[in-house]
Design a protein around this motif. Sequence first.
Motif, mmCIF file in Angstrom:
data_model
loop_
_atom_site.group_PDB
_atom_site.id
_atom_site.type_symbol
_atom_site.label_atom_id
_atom_site.label_comp_id
_atom_site.label_asym_id
_atom_site.label_seq_id
_atom_site.Cartn_x
_atom_site.Cartn_y
_atom_site.Cartn_z
ATOM 1 N N VAL A 362 0.714 -1.164 -0.009
ATOM 2 C CA VAL A 362 0.176 -0.285 -0.130
ATOM 3 C C VAL A 362 0.507 1.683 -0.177
ATOM 4 C CG1 VAL A 362 -1.669 0.967 1.428
ATOM 5 C CG2 VAL A 362 -1.910 -1.134 1.120
ATOM 6 N N GLU A 363 1.984 1.215 0.829
ATOM 7 C CA GLU A 363 2.991 2.790 1.176
ATOM 8 C C GLU A 363 3.578 2.422 -0.204
ATOM 9 O OE1 GLU A 363 4.947 1.441 4.131
ATOM 10 O OE2 GLU A 363 3.910 1.849 5.977
ATOM 11 N N ARG A 364 3.568 1.417 -1.010
ATOM 12 C CA ARG A 364 4.879 1.666 -2.703
ATOM 13 C C ARG A 364 4.065 2.403 -3.448
ATOM 14 N NH1 ARG A 364 5.891 -1.057 -6.883
ATOM 15 N NH2 ARG A 364 3.871 -2.624 -6.520
ATOM 16 N N LEU A 365 2.643 1.870 -3.603
ATOM 17 C CA LEU A 365 1.623 2.284 -4.538
ATOM 18 C C LEU A 365 1.462 4.150 -4.169
ATOM 19 C CD1 LEU A 365 -0.854 -0.886 -4.507
ATOM 20 C CD2 LEU A 365 0.590 0.325 -6.398
ATOM 21 N N ALA A 366 1.153 4.244 -3.118
ATOM 22 C CA ALA A 366 1.157 5.573 -2.857
ATOM 23 C C ALA A 366 2.093 6.621 -2.931
ATOM 24 C CB ALA A 366 0.633 5.230 -0.814
ATOM 25 N N MET A 367 3.191 6.044 -2.763
ATOM 26 C CA MET A 367 4.452 6.959 -3.123
ATOM 27 C C MET A 367 4.298 6.322 -4.408
ATOM 28 S SD MET A 367 6.687 7.414 -0.417
ATOM 29 C CE MET A 367 8.351 8.155 -0.734
ATOM 30 N N GLN A 368 4.330 5.754 -5.043
ATOM 31 C CA GLN A 368 4.218 5.845 -7.231
ATOM 32 C C GLN A 368 3.301 7.248 -7.446
ATOM 33 O OE1 GLN A 368 3.452 1.642 -8.659
ATOM 34 N NE2 GLN A 368 5.850 1.595 -8.168
ATOM 35 N N ALA A 369 2.350 6.855 -6.806
ATOM 36 C CA ALA A 369 0.916 7.411 -7.546
ATOM 37 C C ALA A 369 1.480 8.763 -7.096
ATOM 38 C CB ALA A 369 0.004 7.305 -6.348
ATOM 39 N N VAL A 370 2.085 9.297 -5.834
ATOM 40 C CA VAL A 370 2.488 10.882 -5.822
ATOM 41 C C VAL A 370 3.390 10.924 -6.607
ATOM 42 C CG1 VAL A 370 3.343 12.237 -4.024
ATOM 43 C CG2 VAL A 370 1.539 10.633 -3.090
ATOM 44 N N PHE A 371 4.779 10.495 -7.086
ATOM 45 C CA PHE A 371 5.695 11.211 -7.346
ATOM 46 C C PHE A 371 5.075 10.934 -9.298
ATOM 47 C CE2 PHE A 371 8.889 9.430 -4.566
ATOM 48 C CZ PHE A 371 10.299 9.987 -5.168
ATOM 49 N N ALA A 372 3.691 9.662 -9.477
ATOM 50 C CA ALA A 372 3.459 10.314 -11.334
ATOM 51 C C ALA A 372 3.217 11.994 -10.851
ATOM 52 C CB ALA A 372 2.508 9.365 -11.128
ATOM 53 N N ALA A 373 2.079 12.390 -9.289
ATOM 54 C CA ALA A 373 1.826 13.001 -9.992
ATOM 55 C C ALA A 373 2.736 14.994 -9.865
ATOM 56 C CB ALA A 373 0.509 13.111 -8.671
ATOM 57 N N GLU A 374 3.179 14.726 -9.184
ATOM 58 C CA GLU A 374 4.616 15.705 -9.320
ATOM 59 C C GLU A 374 5.302 15.702 -10.472
ATOM 60 O OE1 GLU A 374 5.490 17.579 -5.783
ATOM 61 O OE2 GLU A 374 3.595 17.737 -6.017
ATOM 62 N N ARG A 375 5.835 14.504 -10.962
ATOM 63 C CA ARG A 375 6.142 14.525 -12.137
ATOM 64 C C ARG A 375 4.960 15.461 -13.511
ATOM 65 N NH1 ARG A 375 8.881 9.389 -11.121
ATOM 66 N NH2 ARG A 375 10.612 9.510 -10.516
ATOM 67 N N ALA A 376 4.148 15.199 -13.260
ATOM 68 C CA ALA A 376 3.167 15.831 -14.301
ATOM 69 C C ALA A 376 3.063 16.828 -13.639
ATOM 70 C CB ALA A 376 1.636 14.745 -13.898
ATOM 71 N N LEU A 377 2.968 17.771 -12.755
ATOM 72 C CA LEU A 377 2.652 18.556 -12.369
ATOM 73 C C LEU A 377 4.309 19.373 -12.417
ATOM 74 C CD1 LEU A 377 1.145 18.455 -8.953
ATOM 75 C CD2 LEU A 377 0.001 20.022 -11.110
ATOM 76 N N GLY A 378 5.299 19.503 -13.436
ATOM 77 C CA GLY A 378 6.872 19.226 -14.008
ATOM 78 C C GLY A 378 7.822 19.860 -12.703
ATOM 79 N N ARG A 379 7.295 19.240 -11.517
ATOM 80 C CA ARG A 379 7.997 19.279 -10.618
ATOM 81 C C ARG A 379 9.080 18.086 -10.405
ATOM 82 N NH1 ARG A 379 3.098 22.228 -7.014
ATOM 83 N NH2 ARG A 379 2.858 20.184 -6.705
ATOM 84 N N GLU A 380 9.420 18.034 -9.861
ATOM 85 C CA GLU A 380 11.437 17.316 -9.423
ATOM 86 C C GLU A 380 11.225 16.408 -7.673
ATOM 87 O OE1 GLU A 380 14.380 19.187 -9.716
ATOM 88 O OE2 GLU A 380 13.983 19.856 -11.964
ATOM 89 N N PRO A 381 10.106 15.610 -7.927
ATOM 90 C CA PRO A 381 10.312 14.823 -6.510
ATOM 91 C C PRO A 381 11.376 14.010 -6.068
ATOM 92 C CG PRO A 381 8.954 13.585 -8.621
ATOM 93 C CD PRO A 381 9.749 14.917 -8.887
ATOM 94 N N ARG A 382 11.647 13.804 -4.836
ATOM 95 C CA ARG A 382 13.122 12.816 -4.242
ATOM 96 C C ARG A 382 12.290 12.660 -3.262
ATOM 97 N NH1 ARG A 382 17.627 13.881 -1.332
ATOM 98 N NH2 ARG A 382 16.414 16.348 -0.982
ATOM 99 N N ASP A 383 12.739 10.812 -2.965
ATOM 100 C CA ASP A 383 12.457 10.057 -1.701
ATOM 101 C C ASP A 383 13.368 10.205 -0.823
ATOM 102 O OD1 ASP A 383 11.340 7.887 -0.180
ATOM 103 O OD2 ASP A 383 11.160 6.780 -1.209
#
Length: 484
Positions: A362-383
């Motif tokens: 569940v945590e992995r899926l949630a992190m993936q979803a937020v990473f995808a959302a951030e990249r779609a907004l043009g931002r540069e996410p880092r775990d």
Amino acid sequence: MVDQKKIETLIRERKLTSEGLDPLTVIEIREKMERAAARRLQPYYIRAFFEKAFVRLGGQLRRREAGRYEITRVPGRLRDRQRFAGGVVPIAERYERVCFDKAHRDTHKPQAAIITPGQGLLDMTIAVTLEDAGDVLKQGAILVNEADEFGVAPRVLVTLEHTIRDGRPGRNGQPSVVSRRMQFVMLDSQGNAQDAGPAPYLDFRSLLPEETATAHELLDADWLKGDIEKVAMHFAIADLVPQHLRETRERRLAEVDRVEGEVKARLKREINYWDGRAEELALKEQAGKGGRLNSGNARAYAQTLTERLDRRLRQLVEERDIQALPPQVKGAALVVPIGLLRPRSSQPFTGFAEDALARAEVERLAMQAVFAAERALGREPRDVSAAKIGYDIESRDPVTGHLHFLEVKGRIETGDTITVTTNEMIVALNAEDNFVLAIVPITVGGFANEPVYVRKPFDGAPVRDACATIFHLDKLVGRGTSPC
């Protein structure tokens, strides 16, 4: 026409401080400031400590206006300790108003004194508290992790203090300290160690009376009879100390190199000037044209400058001798999952899957979803979740250069509550608009829906002594929006 690039190059080469005007330096400094602001001690950490410690020592602290307090009595012991320590500003017997956040200093009359590190009243409260209760850290404690509903074994949190010094003689002939840092290591029953983050204890609470007997039974585990301190020390020396040393060396050596270059350039220029001036004066004296300044005085001043240069260069060599001292164990605590202290039937359903592997998924899926959302907004996410600093993702906006701090909460669809730790709440309050509570609904079939972004999710500070706060999921989601 002014050559701006040439001016900036000269500034970078000749400046003595680590700050700069070039774009990359400005971005780096801004990001460091934003991270520091998100994790700053004021006002929540300092207030939580001071309120309890000051009253424990016999002080009287009363709430007045919002964010402001009146101190009607300062214990004589604190004032005596401050006089013994030779404080410049004496501690008063009472304070009409104090505050912990500068925003509240002038909101009402009279102006409030700010309780902050370096302020005498706080410093003496810390010193006297350590005198009285410092040994308690060494005796150890049992803490409860309320966020761990389904944990199957306790862990040990070891607190260490690490110091870095250079070669300059300090007080009492001891080397000067250039950096000191508290480090926290979490150990499990298998001997695995990990960095527990900057303030993990805030997310745990003390035992309740009805939990004491069950928790004390856990102390009989064989693995707790081993050399816990030795394991923690080895991990700190291998992982935490090198990082602390590297960060300190990079910062200090860069500053020393700049200072050395400018010291040499400026003093040698002065030395050459006065050597030349001495020769000119000597020639005038031979011609019978002596004045108020003679060649001997000029040579003496040039020699003084030479000695100053040699002395300063020796000091800089000492400043480069940066060494890490061995970490010192200051205390330890057994951290017990709440799930071990109460029957399974009494555990509220939080939206987590009970199986550890399922929760991790569940945590992995949630992190993936937020990473995808951030990249779609043009931002540069880092775990950054492994660092345990109050948020999971640090995302940089390349347009504005600002950082966004995202705490990710994955919940299966049937969950109705969400648990937020004290550290997470404090970061949210500090970072304000730059903090996002990202809630990701996960279907039973393992599909992550679009995250819900909640900015400024919390209306107030954590409840006193609370290690975590439970929120209704519907209320938070109702305040959220699509990723933005």
